[in-house]
Design a protein around this motif. Structure first.
Motif, PDB file in Angstrom:
ATOM      1  N   ALA A 277       0.890  -1.158   0.000  1.00  0.00           N
ATOM      2  CA  ALA A 277       0.000   0.000   0.000  1.00  0.00           C
ATOM      3  C   ALA A 277       0.930   1.209   0.000  1.00  0.00           C
ATOM      4  CB  ALA A 277      -0.907   0.005   1.217  1.00  0.00           C
ATOM      5  N   ILE A 278       0.910   1.960  -1.086  1.00  0.00           N
ATOM      6  CA  ILE A 278       1.847   3.066  -1.275  1.00  0.00           C
ATOM      7  C   ILE A 278       1.072   4.366  -1.108  1.00  0.00           C
ATOM      8  CG2 ILE A 278       3.520   4.074  -2.864  1.00  0.00           C
ATOM      9  CD1 ILE A 278       3.368   1.225  -4.313  1.00  0.00           C
ATOM     10  N   ARG A 279       1.419   5.128  -0.091  1.00  0.00           N
ATOM     11  CA  ARG A 279       0.633   6.309   0.254  1.00  0.00           C
ATOM     12  C   ARG A 279       1.509   7.412   0.846  1.00  0.00           C
ATOM     13  NH1 ARG A 279      -1.215   2.557   4.602  1.00  0.00           N
ATOM     14  NH2 ARG A 279      -2.974   2.037   3.271  1.00  0.00           N
ATOM     15  N   PHE A 280       0.915   8.593   0.989  1.00  0.00           N
ATOM     16  CA  PHE A 280       1.639   9.716   1.578  1.00  0.00           C
ATOM     17  C   PHE A 280       1.719   9.526   3.086  1.00  0.00           C
ATOM     18  CE2 PHE A 280       2.550  14.003   2.986  1.00  0.00           C
ATOM     19  CZ  PHE A 280       3.363  14.510   1.975  1.00  0.00           C
ATOM     20  N   ASN A 281       2.911   9.658   3.623  1.00  0.00           N
ATOM     21  CA  ASN A 281       3.149   9.503   5.048  1.00  0.00           C
ATOM     22  C   ASN A 281       3.444  10.890   5.634  1.00  0.00           C
ATOM     23  OD1 ASN A 281       4.804   9.134   7.553  1.00  0.00           O
ATOM     24  ND2 ASN A 281       4.482   6.965   7.100  1.00  0.00           N
ATOM     25  N   GLU A 282       2.542  11.389   6.459  1.00  0.00           N
ATOM     26  CA  GLU A 282       2.690  12.743   7.001  1.00  0.00           C
ATOM     27  C   GLU A 282       3.956  12.880   7.848  1.00  0.00           C
ATOM     28  OE1 GLU A 282       0.952  15.247   6.187  1.00  0.00           O
ATOM     29  OE2 GLU A 282      -0.817  14.358   5.231  1.00  0.00           O
ATOM     30  N   THR A 283       4.299  11.840   8.588  1.00  0.00           N
ATOM     31  CA  THR A 283       5.497  11.890   9.432  1.00  0.00           C
ATOM     32  C   THR A 283       6.757  11.995   8.599  1.00  0.00           C
ATOM     33  OG1 THR A 283       4.390  10.576  11.140  1.00  0.00           O
ATOM     34  CG2 THR A 283       6.788  10.696  11.232  1.00  0.00           C
ATOM     35  N   LEU A 284       6.802  11.231   7.514  1.00  0.00           N
ATOM     36  CA  LEU A 284       7.974  11.246   6.640  1.00  0.00           C
ATOM     37  C   LEU A 284       7.955  12.436   5.691  1.00  0.00           C
ATOM     38  CD1 LEU A 284       8.188   7.457   5.680  1.00  0.00           C
ATOM     39  CD2 LEU A 284       9.513   8.674   7.423  1.00  0.00           C
ATOM     40  N   GLY A 285       6.786  13.020   5.494  1.00  0.00           N
ATOM     41  CA  GLY A 285       6.681  14.153   4.577  1.00  0.00           C
ATOM     42  C   GLY A 285       6.762  13.743   3.124  1.00  0.00           C
ATOM     43  N   GLY A 286       6.368  12.524   2.830  1.00  0.00           N
ATOM     44  CA  GLY A 286       6.408  12.036   1.451  1.00  0.00           C
ATOM     45  C   GLY A 286       5.824  10.646   1.361  1.00  0.00           C
ATOM     46  N   MET A 287       5.944  10.028   0.184  1.00  0.00           N
ATOM     47  CA  MET A 287       5.374   8.709  -0.041  1.00  0.00           C
ATOM     48  C   MET A 287       6.145   7.639   0.722  1.00  0.00           C
ATOM     49  SD  MET A 287       2.886   9.527  -2.011  1.00  0.00           S
ATOM     50  CE  MET A 287       2.314   7.905  -2.519  1.00  0.00           C
ATOM     51  N   SER A 288       5.432   6.575   1.064  1.00  0.00           N
ATOM     52  CA  SER A 288       6.078   5.422   1.691  1.00  0.00           C
ATOM     53  C   SER A 288       5.430   4.149   1.190  1.00  0.00           C
ATOM     54  CB  SER A 288       5.962   5.494   3.216  1.00  0.00           C
ATOM     55  OG  SER A 288       4.619   5.307   3.614  1.00  0.00           O
ATOM     56  N   PHE A 289       6.152   3.054   1.302  1.00  0.00           N
ATOM     57  CA  PHE A 289       5.660   1.718   0.964  1.00  0.00           C
ATOM     58  C   PHE A 289       5.323   0.992   2.268  1.00  0.00           C
ATOM     59  CE2 PHE A 289       8.306   2.903  -2.531  1.00  0.00           C
ATOM     60  CZ  PHE A 289       7.870   2.217  -3.657  1.00  0.00           C
ATOM     61  N   VAL A 290       4.066   0.632   2.453  1.00  0.00           N
ATOM     62  CA  VAL A 290       3.694  -0.267   3.536  1.00  0.00           C
ATOM     63  C   VAL A 290       3.521  -1.638   2.892  1.00  0.00           C
ATOM     64  CG1 VAL A 290       2.006  -0.837   5.304  1.00  0.00           C
ATOM     65  CG2 VAL A 290       2.556   1.561   4.830  1.00  0.00           C
ATOM     66  N   GLY A 291       4.393  -2.558   3.257  1.00  0.00           N
ATOM     67  CA  GLY A 291       4.418  -3.842   2.572  1.00  0.00           C
ATOM     68  C   GLY A 291       4.028  -5.004   3.461  1.00  0.00           C
ATOM     69  N   SER A 292       3.500  -6.037   2.821  1.00  0.00           N
ATOM     70  CA  SER A 292       3.262  -7.314   3.491  1.00  0.00           C
ATOM     71  C   SER A 292       3.765  -8.435   2.607  1.00  0.00           C
ATOM     72  CB  SER A 292       1.770  -7.536   3.762  1.00  0.00           C
ATOM     73  OG  SER A 292       1.423  -7.135   5.059  1.00  0.00           O
ATOM     74  N   PHE A 293       4.451  -9.356   3.229  1.00  0.00           N
ATOM     75  CA  PHE A 293       4.943 -10.541   2.541  1.00  0.00           C
ATOM     76  C   PHE A 293       4.281 -11.744   3.213  1.00  0.00           C
ATOM     77  CE2 PHE A 293       7.993  -7.125   2.650  1.00  0.00           C
ATOM     78  CZ  PHE A 293       8.215  -6.900   1.301  1.00  0.00           C
ATOM     79  N   ILE A 294       3.317 -12.314   2.526  1.00  0.00           N
ATOM     80  CA  ILE A 294       2.530 -13.415   3.077  1.00  0.00           C
ATOM     81  C   ILE A 294       3.101 -14.715   2.547  1.00  0.00           C
ATOM     82  CG2 ILE A 294       0.224 -14.434   3.197  1.00  0.00           C
ATOM     83  CD1 ILE A 294      -0.882 -11.599   2.665  1.00  0.00           C
ATOM     84  N   TYR A 295       3.538 -15.557   3.441  1.00  0.00           N
ATOM     85  CA  TYR A 295       4.221 -16.793   3.045  1.00  0.00           C
ATOM     86  C   TYR A 295       3.519 -17.989   3.664  1.00  0.00           C
ATOM     87  CZ  TYR A 295       8.031 -19.929   1.771  1.00  0.00           C
ATOM     88  OH  TYR A 295       8.775 -20.940   1.207  1.00  0.00           O
ATOM     89  N   PHE A 296       3.059 -18.892   2.816  1.00  0.00           N
ATOM     90  CA  PHE A 296       2.366 -20.093   3.277  1.00  0.00           C
ATOM     91  C   PHE A 296       3.398 -21.174   3.589  1.00  0.00           C
ATOM     92  CE2 PHE A 296      -0.783 -17.572   1.232  1.00  0.00           C
ATOM     93  CZ  PHE A 296      -1.936 -17.793   1.965  1.00  0.00           C
ATOM     94  N   GLY A 297       4.129 -20.919   4.656  1.00  0.00           N
ATOM     95  CA  GLY A 297       5.192 -21.799   5.084  1.00  0.00           C
ATOM     96  C   GLY A 297       5.830 -21.254   6.341  1.00  0.00           C
ATOM     97  N   PRO A 298       6.869 -21.914   6.856  1.00  0.00           N
ATOM     98  CA  PRO A 298       7.481 -21.522   8.126  1.00  0.00           C
ATOM     99  C   PRO A 298       8.292 -20.231   8.024  1.00  0.00           C
ATOM    100  CG  PRO A 298       8.663 -23.354   7.147  1.00  0.00           C
ATOM    101  CD  PRO A 298       7.439 -23.151   6.313  1.00  0.00           C
ATOM    102  N   GLU A 299       8.528 -19.622   9.177  1.00  0.00           N
ATOM    103  CA  GLU A 299       9.227 -18.333   9.246  1.00  0.00           C
ATOM    104  C   GLU A 299      10.621 -18.387   8.630  1.00  0.00           C
ATOM    105  OE1 GLU A 299      11.060 -15.317  12.647  1.00  0.00           O
ATOM    106  OE2 GLU A 299       9.648 -16.890  13.228  1.00  0.00           O
ATOM    107  N   THR A 300      11.376 -19.432   8.910  1.00  0.00           N
ATOM    108  CA  THR A 300      12.753 -19.491   8.406  1.00  0.00           C
ATOM    109  C   THR A 300      12.782 -19.432   6.876  1.00  0.00           C
ATOM    110  OG1 THR A 300      12.640 -21.915   8.561  1.00  0.00           O
ATOM    111  CG2 THR A 300      13.676 -20.720  10.397  1.00  0.00           C
TER     112      THR A 300
END
Length: 496
Positions: A277-300
């Motif tokens: 989700a790529i949106r304007f971040n008021e704290t950063l004063g510009g765009m940011s990437f909020v990312g999720s990596f969904i993995y159907f498997g173990p953490e390692t």
């Protein structure tokens, strides 16, 4: 939207405007009287001005370019659905079937002074765990299904938003994180009960009405109302356990982020879904990437697979190693999906397109343009870009000609959402969204605009939603199963 996109619309019309509203041939009061006399006990018919409408009927997600209903009917039985369709056809009154209340295309704004055919009574879920099949009613939602299947150690491919209806998802194809394993949701459909535009109750499957079965899997809202669906289900991957990694990256890393996503093109692990989700971040004063990596498997394994992103040293990092098939969408993107999905009457301007490659230079240029524009214009700051990158492996297991679902080789499902709490801002957000779509389209890998029908704005046209190659066959089906074009409001194959 990422694949958690939701939507459509519920516009209410005040009673004083109703009598002239409905097609001249029959008054609103007569429709109420006729339907109450025609439908079986347990069905409900109300004016949309009646308090029971807000209480008993499904509200829609988006409030922008809403269809306007003057009468709402909730049939009890499939034969009631049949009776309503025949009645509306005979009286030439427009109607729209609704299930989960999603699907946000602006094409629905063409529907005015209509009957809402609410499928809220069709909520059953029947799972045959031994036979790996599931039957659901036409209004069952994704969240209901994932909870039920997870408890039984099963799964099947769904989208990201739990409040979306399974039927609606399927009728447009159905894309989501498990597509790398099983293809589109519609690829897992065994059969469906359909009340067609001719008023017939038919079973559509590979052996019965196979032509209709082809059509409902990708363009299904053009032919009738689907009241129940039978699916193949599958043993749960990794015993139903899912790893979700959330991360945030600043805009000055955009080149590196796009380069990292490009590394997965051509050899994307089927276990991995990449969302931004790529949106304007008021704290950063510009765009940011909020990312999720969904993995159907173990953490390692997950951390090893997404190492190109971890090496970028994200600003924030959250590793959730105890998510499951039943709740992964609720924790993705720091809970954004869980927050957005249940909301109703949201105002926003949607635009979308399919990407067949990751054009790093063009994406950086487009994001820079967005960053500069939003920095200078506070009213546009709610605009969000959504990026859903799934493995095409499962989709490509099924031939293109196997169903109406047209897009099996998409690399990224890209969307723009101009959300706002002020409807007066919609025109500006709409114009900006169209501009962004045009910029990103230049690097899409296709000359012509192509869009997934469920994510679409409504201005793209049938060739973009269904492809030029599939349109002739779909229009032939339309003449067979809906010759009066009763089902021509949701991104129709033949115009409005």
């Amino acid at each position: 939207m990422i694949s958690f996109r939701s939507a459509v619309v519920c516009g209410l019309v005040h009673f004083c405007s109703l009598h002239a509203a409905l097609a001249g041939s029959v008054s609103t009061q007569q429709i109420i009287k006729d339907l109450k006399a025609t439908l079986s006990p347990g069905s409900e018919v109300v004016l949309t001005s009646d308090p029971a409408f807000a209480q008993d009927f499904t509200a829609r997600f988006s409030g922008t370019h809403a269809p306007q209903f003057v009468v709402a009917a909730k049939p009890k039985l499939v034969t009631d659905v049949q009776k309503l369709i025949k009645y509306a056809s005979r009286q030439k009154v427009p109607f729209l079937a609704t299930g989960g209340g999603h699907g946000y295309t602006w094409s629905l704004g063409q529907l005015q002074n209509a009957i809402q055919l609410d499928l809220g009574n069709f909520q059953t879920i029947e799972v045959d765990a031994a036979g790996n099949t599931m039957k659901v009613g036409g209004a069952v939602r994704i969240g209901n299904v994932t909870q039920e299947l997870h408890a039984l150690g099963k799964e099947f491919p769904v989208g990201m938003c739990p409040s979306v209806g399974v039927s609606g998802l399927t009728l447009g194809g159905g894309v989501g994180p498990l597509g790398g394993f099983y293809g589109a949701t519609s690829d897992n459909l065994i059969s469906a009960e359909v009340v067609t535009g001719t008023g017939k109750i038919l079973t559509a499957s590979a052996t019965e009405n196979a032509d209709l079965f082809y059509g409902i899997r990708g363009a299904g809202f053009n032919f009738g109302v689907v009241t129940s669906l039978n699916y193949r289900i599958h043993p749960a991957t990794n015993q139903g356990r899912v790893t979700v990694v959330n991360a945030m990256f600043p805009a000055n890393l955009s080149t590196s982020v796009w380069q990292a996503t490009n590394k997965y093109v051509g050899h994307h692990p089927k276990e991995l879904a990449i969302l931004f989700a790529i949106r304007f971040n008021e704290t950063l004063g510009g765009m940011s990437f909020v990312g999720s990596f969904i993995y159907f498997g173990p953490e390692t394994q997950a951390l090893e697979v997404i190492k190109p992103f971890l090496d970028l040293n994200p600003l924030y990092l959250e590793v959730i190693n105890d998510a499951s098939y039943s709740n992964f969408s609720s924790v993705a993107l720091y809970g954004d999906v869980a927050d957005i999905g249940p909301k109703k009457s949201i105002d926003f301007a949607p635009y979308t397109l399919n990407l067949y490659k990751v054009d790093v230079k063009n994406l950086v240029s487009s994001l820079n343009h967005m960053n500069a524009t939003l920095t200078a214009n506070l009213n546009l700051r709610p605009a969000t870009l959504s990026w859903a990158q799934y493995s095409p492996e499962g989709y490509l297991k099924f031939p293109l000609e196997s169903s109406a679902f047209a897009y099996r080789d998409v690399v990224v499902w890209f969307s723009y959402d101009g959300f706002t709490t002020d409807p007066a801002q919609i025109p500006a957000l709409d114009k900006f969204g169209k501009d962004i779509r045009g910029l990103v389209q230049r690097g899409s890998g296709r000359r012509d605009l192509e869009t997934y029908v469920h994510f679409s704005h409504g201005d793209e046209g049938p060739a973009a939603w269904y492809t030029k190659g599939k349109l002739p066959g779909l229009r032939k089906l339309k003449r067979t199963y809906d010759p009066e074009s009763l089902f021509s409001w949701y991104n129709p194959i033949s115009g409005y």
